[in-house]
Design an enzyme around this catalytic site. Structure first.
Site, PDB file in Angstrom:
ATOM      1  N   ASP A   1       4.787  -5.244   3.502  1.00 12.45           N
ATOM      2  CA  ASP A   1       4.842  -6.290   4.663  1.00 12.45           C
ATOM      3  C   ASP A   1       6.027  -7.108   4.522  1.00 12.45           C
ATOM      4  O   ASP A   1       6.221  -7.582   3.584  1.00 12.45           O
ATOM      5  CB  ASP A   1       3.344  -7.167   4.853  1.00 12.45           C
ATOM      6  CG  ASP A   1       2.298  -6.066   5.297  1.00 12.45           C
ATOM      7  OD1 ASP A   1       2.542  -5.027   5.883  1.00 12.45           O
ATOM      8  OD2 ASP A   1       1.346  -6.458   5.047  1.00 12.45           O
TER       9      ASP A   1
ATOM     10  N   TRP B   1       0.845  -1.260   0.099  1.00 12.70           N
ATOM     11  CA  TRP B   1      -0.067  -0.169  -0.062  1.00 12.70           C
ATOM     12  C   TRP B   1       1.023   1.175   0.029  1.00 12.70           C
ATOM     13  O   TRP B   1       2.051   1.256   0.471  1.00 12.70           O
ATOM     14  CB  TRP B   1      -1.098  -0.088   1.147  1.00 12.70           C
ATOM     15  CG  TRP B   1      -0.562   0.402   2.590  1.00 12.70           C
ATOM     16  CD1 TRP B   1      -0.892   1.331   3.257  1.00 12.70           C
ATOM     17  CD2 TRP B   1       0.265  -0.400   3.250  1.00 12.70           C
ATOM     18  NE1 TRP B   1      -0.432   1.417   4.492  1.00 12.70           N
ATOM     19  CE2 TRP B   1       0.282   0.062   4.667  1.00 12.70           C
ATOM     20  CE3 TRP B   1       0.737  -1.757   3.208  1.00 12.70           C
ATOM     21  CZ2 TRP B   1       0.955  -0.358   5.611  1.00 12.70           C
ATOM     22  CZ3 TRP B   1       1.667  -2.295   4.173  1.00 12.70           C
ATOM     23  CH2 TRP B   1       1.702  -1.473   5.503  1.00 12.70           C
TER      24      TRP B   1
HETATM   25  N1  ABN Z   1      -0.173  -4.403   6.531  1.00 11.27           N
HETATM   26  C1  ABN Z   1      -0.252  -4.787   7.634  1.00 11.27           C
HETATM   27  C2  ABN Z   1      -1.145  -5.378   8.529  1.00 11.27           C
HETATM   28  C3  ABN Z   1      -0.942  -6.955   8.352  1.00 11.27           C
HETATM   29  C4  ABN Z   1      -2.233  -7.732   8.890  1.00 11.27           C
HETATM   30  C5  ABN Z   1      -3.262  -7.228   9.258  1.00 11.27           C
HETATM   31  C6  ABN Z   1      -3.474  -6.010   9.231  1.00 11.27           C
HETATM   32  C7  ABN Z   1      -2.345  -5.096   8.743  1.00 11.27           C
END
Ligand code: ABN
Length: 175
Positions: free
Chosen positions: A121, A102
């Protein structure tokens, strides 16, 4: 009987007359319950915020990659990889960076310019849990997927376990 003994006996008997066992157990139960519930009160979370690991930034540590206030984290949601064995922009060893991300726009307080930031992530290990940070500047609702931070971007990875999040500067946003 010694004077001290008599005084102690008399005051103990007087105390016993004034209090009941049920009343004593009630007070004891209240104290124990209060002690157990104390860590759940907002005070504990407030102290965590003062320790430089707030859920949302407070603008004090704009240059500290281990603080939620770091300027590049303006739209991050997750555990900071800098507190999980990685850096603000690189995943910890043993994890893989998600290829889809994102995107946010953060203003650098040093030059006043807006920067495009990719929030990737890091995947493949169970949740790190350190330095949880949730800031949502210019975040869009979930139907604008690439502008929403509340998504596990590890879903596209072979190993979809979420570990932590990094923020990578992509470039200066043009006016
Ligand atoms: N992008 C961070 C995230 C990971 C897992 C759940 C919610 C948000």
């Amino acid at each position: 009987m010694q004077l001290l003994d008599r005084l102690t006996e008399r005051s103990s008997r007087a105390l016993a007359r004034r209090t009941s066992r049920r009343g004593f157990l009630g007070v004891l139960g209240g104290v124990l319950t209060g002690t157990l519930l104390l860590p759940l009160l907002p005070i504990a979370r407030g102290q965590q915020a003062q320790a430089g690991m707030p859920e949302g930034g407070n603008g004090k540590n704009v240059d500290d990659p281990m603080s939620c206030d770091y300027w590049k984290y303006c739209a991050i949601d997750g555990a900071l990889c800098a507190c999980c064995g990685g850096t603000s922009h690189s995943c910890p060893p043993g994890t893989q960076q998600s290829p889809i991300t994102w995107i946010g726009t953060c203003q650098n307080p040093h030059d006043g310019r807006d920067y495009m930031v990719s929030y990737n992530d890091c995947c493949g290990k169970t949740s790190c849990g350190n330095c949880s940070c949730n800031r949502n500047e210019r975040e869009k609702p979930i139907y604008r997927l690439a502008r929403n931070n509340d998504v596990n971007w590890c879903m596209a990875n072979g190993e979809s376990n979420y570990h932590c999040s990094v923020s990578v500067v992509l470039g200066v946003a043009s006016k």
